[in-house]
Design an enzyme around this catalytic site. Structure first.
Site, PDB file in Angstrom:
ATOM      1  N   CYS A 125      30.296  -8.703 -18.178  1.00  0.00           N
ATOM      2  CA  CYS A 125      30.091 -10.596 -18.542  1.00  0.00           C
ATOM      3  C   CYS A 125      28.492  -9.733 -18.343  1.00  0.00           C
ATOM      4  CB  CYS A 125      30.400 -11.165 -18.571  1.00  0.00           C
ATOM      5  SG  CYS A 125      28.667 -12.753 -19.002  1.00  0.00           S
ATOM      6  N   ASP A 194      30.728 -18.982 -13.467  1.00  0.00           N
ATOM      7  CA  ASP A 194      30.377 -20.415 -13.715  1.00  0.00           C
ATOM      8  C   ASP A 194      30.750 -21.476 -13.548  1.00  0.00           C
ATOM      9  OD1 ASP A 194      29.016 -19.890 -17.240  1.00  0.00           O
ATOM     10  OD2 ASP A 194      30.510 -18.454 -16.384  1.00  0.00           O
TER      11      ASP A 194
END
Length: 320
Positions: A125, A194
């Site tokens: 990511c 996250d």
């Protein structure tokens, strides 16, 4: 209106990355506080709460968002006047943005210490914190090779390889499903998060759990780089983090999906990596093993049991 524009940009992933989302949200709240047409303190608090809920609804998995909003909204309950309340929101928002930016710098410094000269690093990511660790290790003169994933379906890996290329780091760009086949070449995995739960489990971009499993099998260490505001306080109460599922159109064009009568397209944006597959979590407060995640929630985030109880009451009221 800036607030609604920011909420939409977060929802559509025009603003992406937990740190960037958090900073954008608090800046939007501060801007909204400056312009909110309220005649008294009660009306101001009500308007700000509505604004906060608009932002909180955009990305349910990004724990940085409620932590950031909580940090900005917390002083409203103690304010004695409308001017004091407006000023408190602005000061808290400015402080959060400054702290967030400095946090990434501190994480980069700490994380780079855990990257060795000659390492072959795999990253997944487009984590601001994880990338900062790699870039700082390179800046220090360490000879690195990086493997970066594509990150389907939104292709965040394109942003990562651009940053690595600009820094002059040798990089191999691979499709997500190639991770296990190249894992024996990898000496260290560095990813972001996250959200991190009280037991040290890591919620990150879909595919992270598979990478961690492959790394565990290959006895390759996994380092997670994350600011303290990505730790999830309400998991102390046993609450599970909601995994966002995005539009099927990101995976398969609607005109094709409509022709498939027996196919359902699933598009979860995140997965959960068990704590036992994580070797180290690097925060701006230091590097900790995942089993000490609760200390971050207890000591640094400013949540207490009364906050949890109030939030649970509000949640039940909203459900009714």
């Amino acid at each position: 209106m800036l607030l609604n524009e920011t909420a939409e940009r977060i929802r559509t992933m025009e603003i992406r990355g937990a740190g960037r989302i958090a900073r954008a949200a608090v800046e939007a709240l501060a801007g909204y506080a400056d312009t909110l047409d309220a005649t008294d303190l009660a009306a101001f608090r009500s308007g700000m709460q509505e604004a906060a809920e608009t932002l909180l609804a955009t990305r349910p998995t990004a724990v940085s968002l409620p932590n950031a909003v909580h940090a900005v909204m917390a002083p409203l309950s103690a304010a004695d006047s409308l001017p004091e309340a407006r000023d408190a929101v602005r000061r808290r928002a400015d402080a959060f943005v400054t702290s967030s930016l400095h946090a990434v710098e501190r994480i980069a410094d700490i994380g780079a210490r855990h990257i060795s000269d000659g390492d072959t690093v795999l990253t997944h990511c487009n984590s601001e914190a994880a990338l900062a660790c790699i870039l700082e290790a390179h800046r220090q003169g360490k000879d690195l090779t990086v493997y970066a994933t594509e990150v389907r379906p939104r292709n965040q890996g394109h942003l990562t390889i651009r940053a690595l290329d600009d820094a002059g780091i040798r990089t191999s760009f691979i499709i997500d499903s190639a991770v296990r086949s190249i894992m024996n070449r990898i000496t260290l995995v560095v990813v972001g998060a996250d959200a991190i739960t009280v037991n040290g489990a890591v919620v990150n971009k879909i595919g992270t759990a598979q990478i961690a499993l492959a790394a565990h099998e290959a006895r390759t260490n996994v380092v997670v780089a994350a600011e303290t505001y990505k730790f999830a306080p309400r998991t102390v109460l046993g609450e599970l983090i909601e995994i966002e599922e995005r539009s099927p159109a990101e995976v398969l064009p609607e005109e094709i999906a409509r022709t498939l009568k027996h196919v359902t397209v699933r598009n979860p944006a995140f997965d959960v990596t068990p704590a036992e597959y994580v070797d180290l979590i690097v925060t701006e407060k230091g590097a900790i093993p995942p089993e000490l995640a609760y200390t971050i929630i207890r000591e640094y985030l400013g949540w207490n049991i009364e906050d949890f109880q109030r939030q649970l009451v509000l949640d039940h009221r909203n459900q009714d």
